[in-house]
Design an enzyme around this catalytic site. Structure first.
Site, PDB file in Angstrom:
ATOM      1  N   ARG A 104     -13.383 -14.491  20.683  1.00 35.42           N
ATOM      2  CA  ARG A 104     -14.468 -13.586  21.106  1.00 35.42           C
ATOM      3  C   ARG A 104     -13.792 -12.506  21.930  1.00 35.42           C
ATOM      4  O   ARG A 104     -13.241 -12.809  23.002  1.00 35.42           O
ATOM      5  CB  ARG A 104     -15.518 -14.353  21.912  1.00 35.42           C
ATOM      6  CG  ARG A 104     -16.498 -13.446  22.622  1.00 35.42           C
ATOM      7  CD  ARG A 104     -17.687 -14.180  23.193  1.00 35.42           C
ATOM      8  NE  ARG A 104     -18.606 -14.581  22.148  1.00 35.42           N
ATOM      9  CZ  ARG A 104     -19.858 -14.988  22.354  1.00 35.42           C
ATOM     10  NH1 ARG A 104     -20.335 -15.034  23.586  1.00 35.42           N
ATOM     11  NH2 ARG A 104     -20.620 -15.351  21.352  1.00 35.42           N
ATOM     12  N   HIS A 131     -20.926 -10.167  14.663  1.00 34.76           N
ATOM     13  CA  HIS A 131     -21.094 -11.564  15.105  1.00 34.76           C
ATOM     14  C   HIS A 131     -21.450 -12.418  13.871  1.00 34.76           C
ATOM     15  O   HIS A 131     -22.572 -12.901  13.744  1.00 34.76           O
ATOM     16  CB  HIS A 131     -22.204 -11.623  16.154  1.00 34.76           C
ATOM     17  CG  HIS A 131     -22.242 -12.888  16.951  1.00 34.76           C
ATOM     18  ND1 HIS A 131     -21.291 -13.880  16.845  1.00 34.76           N
ATOM     19  CD2 HIS A 131     -23.143 -13.332  17.877  1.00 34.76           C
ATOM     20  CE1 HIS A 131     -21.593 -14.868  17.670  1.00 34.76           C
ATOM     21  NE2 HIS A 131     -22.702 -14.565  18.299  1.00 34.76           N
ATOM     22  N   GLN A 134     -23.085 -16.047  14.013  1.00 29.52           N
ATOM     23  CA  GLN A 134     -24.506 -16.086  14.349  1.00 29.52           C
ATOM     24  C   GLN A 134     -25.368 -15.888  13.109  1.00 29.52           C
ATOM     25  O   GLN A 134     -26.413 -16.527  12.950  1.00 29.52           O
ATOM     26  CB  GLN A 134     -24.815 -14.983  15.377  1.00 29.52           C
ATOM     27  CG  GLN A 134     -26.268 -14.971  15.820  1.00 29.52           C
ATOM     28  CD  GLN A 134     -26.654 -16.201  16.622  1.00 29.52           C
ATOM     29  OE1 GLN A 134     -25.981 -16.537  17.588  1.00 29.52           O
ATOM     30  NE2 GLN A 134     -27.718 -16.880  16.224  1.00 29.52           N
ATOM     31  N   ASP A 219     -32.347  -8.527  19.913  1.00 30.68           N
ATOM     32  CA  ASP A 219     -31.228  -8.979  20.738  1.00 30.68           C
ATOM     33  C   ASP A 219     -31.337  -8.237  22.081  1.00 30.68           C
ATOM     34  O   ASP A 219     -32.166  -7.334  22.240  1.00 30.68           O
ATOM     35  CB  ASP A 219     -29.907  -8.633  20.021  1.00 30.68           C
ATOM     36  CG  ASP A 219     -28.672  -9.167  20.735  1.00 30.68           C
ATOM     37  OD1 ASP A 219     -28.815 -10.063  21.600  1.00 30.68           O
ATOM     38  OD2 ASP A 219     -27.554  -8.685  20.434  1.00 30.68           O
ATOM     39  N   CYS A 259     -30.621 -14.196  18.862  1.00 34.40           N
ATOM     40  CA  CYS A 259     -29.374 -14.976  18.937  1.00 34.40           C
ATOM     41  C   CYS A 259     -29.235 -15.681  20.278  1.00 34.40           C
ATOM     42  O   CYS A 259     -28.496 -16.653  20.386  1.00 34.40           O
ATOM     43  CB  CYS A 259     -28.187 -14.087  18.649  1.00 34.40           C
ATOM     44  SG  CYS A 259     -27.945 -12.758  19.847  1.00 34.40           S
ATOM     45  N   ARG A 287     -26.105 -23.282  14.935  1.00 30.16           N
ATOM     46  CA  ARG A 287     -24.734 -22.805  15.145  1.00 30.16           C
ATOM     47  C   ARG A 287     -23.761 -23.954  14.922  1.00 30.16           C
ATOM     48  O   ARG A 287     -22.689 -23.776  14.355  1.00 30.16           O
ATOM     49  CB  ARG A 287     -24.568 -22.259  16.576  1.00 30.16           C
ATOM     50  CG  ARG A 287     -25.440 -21.062  16.941  1.00 30.16           C
ATOM     51  CD  ARG A 287     -25.040 -19.814  16.196  1.00 30.16           C
ATOM     52  NE  ARG A 287     -23.639 -19.493  16.364  1.00 30.16           N
ATOM     53  CZ  ARG A 287     -23.133 -18.806  17.398  1.00 30.16           C
ATOM     54  NH1 ARG A 287     -23.932 -18.335  18.334  1.00 30.16           N
ATOM     55  NH2 ARG A 287     -21.829 -18.554  17.467  1.00 30.16           N
TER      56      ARG A 287
HETATM   57  N1  NVA Z   1     -25.233  -8.330  21.560  1.00 31.91           N
HETATM   58  C1  NVA Z   1     -24.926  -9.399  22.463  1.00 31.91           C
HETATM   59  C2  NVA Z   1     -24.894 -10.704  21.736  1.00 31.91           C
HETATM   60  C3  NVA Z   1     -24.679 -11.914  22.597  1.00 31.91           C
HETATM   61  C4  NVA Z   1     -24.580 -13.188  21.824  1.00 31.91           C
HETATM   62  C5  NVA Z   1     -23.601  -9.128  23.166  1.00 31.91           C
HETATM   63  O1  NVA Z   1     -22.654  -8.678  22.499  1.00 31.91           O
HETATM   64  O2  NVA Z   1     -23.498  -9.352  24.369  1.00 31.91           O
HETATM   65  N1   CP Z   2     -25.657 -16.288  20.498  1.00 30.35           N
HETATM   66  C1   CP Z   2     -24.478 -16.443  21.111  1.00 30.35           C
HETATM   67  O1   CP Z   2     -23.438 -16.119  20.560  1.00 30.35           O
HETATM   68  O2   CP Z   2     -24.562 -17.034  22.328  1.00 30.35           O
HETATM   69  P1   CP Z   2     -23.383 -17.224  23.397  1.00 30.35           P
HETATM   70  O3   CP Z   2     -23.037 -15.873  23.933  1.00 30.35           O
HETATM   71  O4   CP Z   2     -23.947 -18.146  24.423  1.00 30.35           O
HETATM   72  O5   CP Z   2     -22.194 -17.835  22.686  1.00 30.35           O
END
Ligand code: NVA
Ligand code: CP
Length: 305
Positions: A104, A131, A134, A219, A259, A287
């Site tokens: 990540r 992502h 997800q 989101d 998500c 997930r």
């Molecule tokens: N769009 C959000 C998704 C979190 C799972 C982010 O990138 O923070």
């Molecule tokens: N939806 C998602 O990816 O959640 P986290 O940021 O908790 O991993």
């Protein structure tokens, strides 16, 4: 055979994606019956997280553990990444010891550089662009509740962010119509995610996007890394909240997905996320199953010796 990565949904074919979703549902059923097949016995997943996570981290760790393997969590602050070791060197080292790497990262380029140097599969656990893990869970969740998503209408309301970009990819691979409503200045760069025929509509209002939708998804307004823009974003997104009045414009059996983590009173009203048409807890739970099926697909079977 060369190693397969999962940085984008387009790294797999439609047939492979559907097979993974089918397997995910089978693994979920087996688990509910108390069966945990050691399909990843002795395998180890390295997990690099530059950003926070609850669902992604836990689902990967539990998936590996339940399938007979293990996972190692690496944050930049307690690995040599934080002291400047290049991502390519990290990829080469982890490839010597681990069977797969998930990452990540802030920049999507980082996971691309990791994959280019790794000799084991690399899985995108979220970047600023995409992502894909997800979306596996989202597609599994829709199928389990409503059947094939092909030909259905999906509304994306809110930020044209990494989740929205991945929905644009999913629309092409799973064959659904995607209607997107974002405030001006927050629209996705659709052309960067389109690779062929696509049924993508940019709508002027959230109401136009959700009209007749089978699924409404949103989101957060402030993604990780955008904290400095939070106040401005909250003002700009004010009229893009998914509330009960907006959901009323969708089909009467429309599902709601997010998500997570969610901010009630911002991108979604409590009356929507805590309503029976919201299947966000199934989505979060899936997930685990979807990523277990993905890992099983990407990691070649080991020879016994
Ligand atoms: N769009 C959000 C998704 C979190 C799972 C982010 O990138 O923070
Ligand atoms: N939806 C998602 O990816 O959640 P986290 O940021 O908790 O991993």
């Amino acid at each position: 055979m060369s190693v397969r990565h999962f940085l984008s949904l387009f790294d797999l074919t439609r047939e492979e994606l559907l097979a993974i979703l089918g397997r995910a549902t089978e693994l979920k059923r087996q688990r509910a019956e108390g069966v945990r097949s050691p399909v990843l016995e002795h395998r180890v997943l390295a997990m690099i997280f530059e950003k926070s996570s609850t669902r992604t981290r836990v689902s990967f760790e539990v998936a590996m553990r339940e399938a007979g393997g293990g996972a190692i969590f690496l944050s930049p602050s307690d690995s040599q990444l934080g002291r400047g070791e290049p991502i390519q060197d990290t990829a080469r080292v982890l490839s010597q010891m681990c069977d797969a790497i998930t990452a990540r990262t802030f920049s999507h380029q980082t996971v691309e550089e990791l994959a280019a140097a790794a000799t084991v599969p690399v899985i995108n656990a979220l970047t600023d662009r995409l992502h894909p893990c997800q979306l596996l869970a989202d597609m599994q969740t829709f199928r389990e509740h409503r059947g094939d998503i092909k030909g259905r209408r999906v509304a994306w309301v809110g930020d044209g962010n990494n989740m929205c970009n991945t929905y644009i990819e999913a629309a092409q691979l799973f064959g659904f119509q995607l209607a997107i409503a974002c405030p001006l200045g927050y629209l996705p760069r659709v052309e960067e995610y389109v690779r062929g025929p696509a049924d993508i509509e940019i709508c002027a209002t959230p109401q136009a996007a959700v009209a007749g939708a089978d699924l409404v998804a949103t989101d957060v307004w402030v993604s990780m890394g955008q904290e400095a823009e939070a106040a401005q974003r909250r003002r700009d997104f004010e009229t893009f909240q998914v509330d009960a009045a907006l959901m009323a414009g969708a089909r009467s059996d429309a599902l709601f997905l997010h998500c997570l983590p969610a901010h009630r009173g911002e991108e979604v009203a409590a009356e929507v996320i805590d309503h029976p048409h919201s299947v966000v807890w199934d989505e979060a739970g899936n997930r685990l199953h979807a990523q277990k099926a993905l890992l099983e697909f990407l990691l070649p079977q080991k020879k016994r010796g």
